[in-house]
Design an enzyme around this catalytic site. Sequence first.
Site, short mmCIF file in Angstrom:
data_model
loop_
_atom_site.label_atom_id
_atom_site.label_comp_id
_atom_site.label_asym_id
_atom_site.label_seq_id
_atom_site.Cartn_x
_atom_site.Cartn_y
_atom_site.Cartn_z
N ASN A 109 0.86 -1.19 0.00
CA ASN A 109 0.00 0.00 0.00
C ASN A 109 0.89 1.24 0.00
O ASN A 109 2.02 1.20 0.48
CB ASN A 109 -0.86 -0.02 1.27
CG ASN A 109 -1.81 1.18 1.34
OD1 ASN A 109 -2.44 1.55 0.34
ND2 ASN A 109 -1.90 1.81 2.50
N HIS A 111 0.84 5.28 1.29
CA HIS A 111 0.12 6.17 2.21
C HIS A 111 0.78 7.55 2.14
O HIS A 111 2.01 7.65 2.22
CB HIS A 111 0.21 5.60 3.63
CG HIS A 111 -0.55 6.41 4.63
ND1 HIS A 111 -1.93 6.38 4.71
CD2 HIS A 111 -0.13 7.29 5.55
CE1 HIS A 111 -2.32 7.22 5.66
NE2 HIS A 111 -1.25 7.78 6.18
N GLU A 144 -3.29 -6.46 9.13
CA GLU A 144 -4.70 -6.36 9.53
C GLU A 144 -5.06 -4.99 10.08
O GLU A 144 -6.24 -4.68 10.25
CB GLU A 144 -5.04 -7.49 10.51
CG GLU A 144 -4.86 -8.83 9.83
CD GLU A 144 -5.56 -10.00 10.52
OE1 GLU A 144 -6.32 -9.76 11.48
OE2 GLU A 144 -5.32 -11.14 10.09
N VAL A 146 -4.84 -0.58 10.12
CA VAL A 146 -4.99 0.47 9.11
C VAL A 146 -3.66 1.22 9.05
O VAL A 146 -3.28 1.88 10.03
CB VAL A 146 -6.14 1.43 9.48
CG1 VAL A 146 -6.26 2.54 8.44
CG2 VAL A 146 -7.44 0.67 9.60
#
Length: 220
Positions: A109, A111, A144, A146
């Site tokens: 991911n 960010h 798991e 954020v």
Amino acid sequence: MKKINLGVLVSGSGSNLQAIIDNIESGKLDAIIRVVISNVSGVRALERAKNHNIPAVVIDHENFSIREKFDREAVAILKSHSVDLVIMAGFMKILTPVFLRAFPGKIINIHPALLPSFQGLHVQQKAFDYGVKFSGCTVHFADEGVDTGPIIIQAVVPVYGDDTAGILQQRILKEEHRIYSQAIQFYAEGRLEIDGRKVHIKDSGIMETPRMYNPPLEKF
Ligand code: GAR
């Protein structure tokens, strides 16, 4: 070198997707985007995929009352395209364990803040309002939580007195477009090893500018 198969998850504009496509097309990134999945229809990211003849699928999250069902469908599509690495590129949904277990250590991911500061949404605005002198972006493995997974690479940008949150957002985005491809290339070259919270990168260099001050130091 063998190219890795990517599946890219998007929700919006897809400028990170575009940067990855451009780096693949210019031969810098050893990857092939096998499929793009959006949880929102009509977004620009889908158009970008179409423009480059990349299969693109919409799984409208509004049709799923249970998140796991959305994830199961996404996983089935990714598996059917033989995806090795899942790229969350401006994907605004949280993955459930159903998804995470299907691609263990194979989901990354981006960010738009220097984690672990400013997790969650609208973080460029939050960092700007907080008055930080530096912000940046982070590529990390998904877990798991954020925005909590092991960090692969970060880029730092300064925040200036006459900035707006929008200017800061653009400055960060420009760096996102560079570090995301770098992280994927590290992965493609088999150079990433997850060791608890740490990600070891084989044979990575060290940063050119060992210290940064904002504003610059004058006497000290
Ligand atoms: C990027 O800034 C990305 O870091 C952020 O959304 C933007 C998507 O831009 N992602 C998140 O905030 C994830 N929680 P893009 O669609 O133009 O790549």
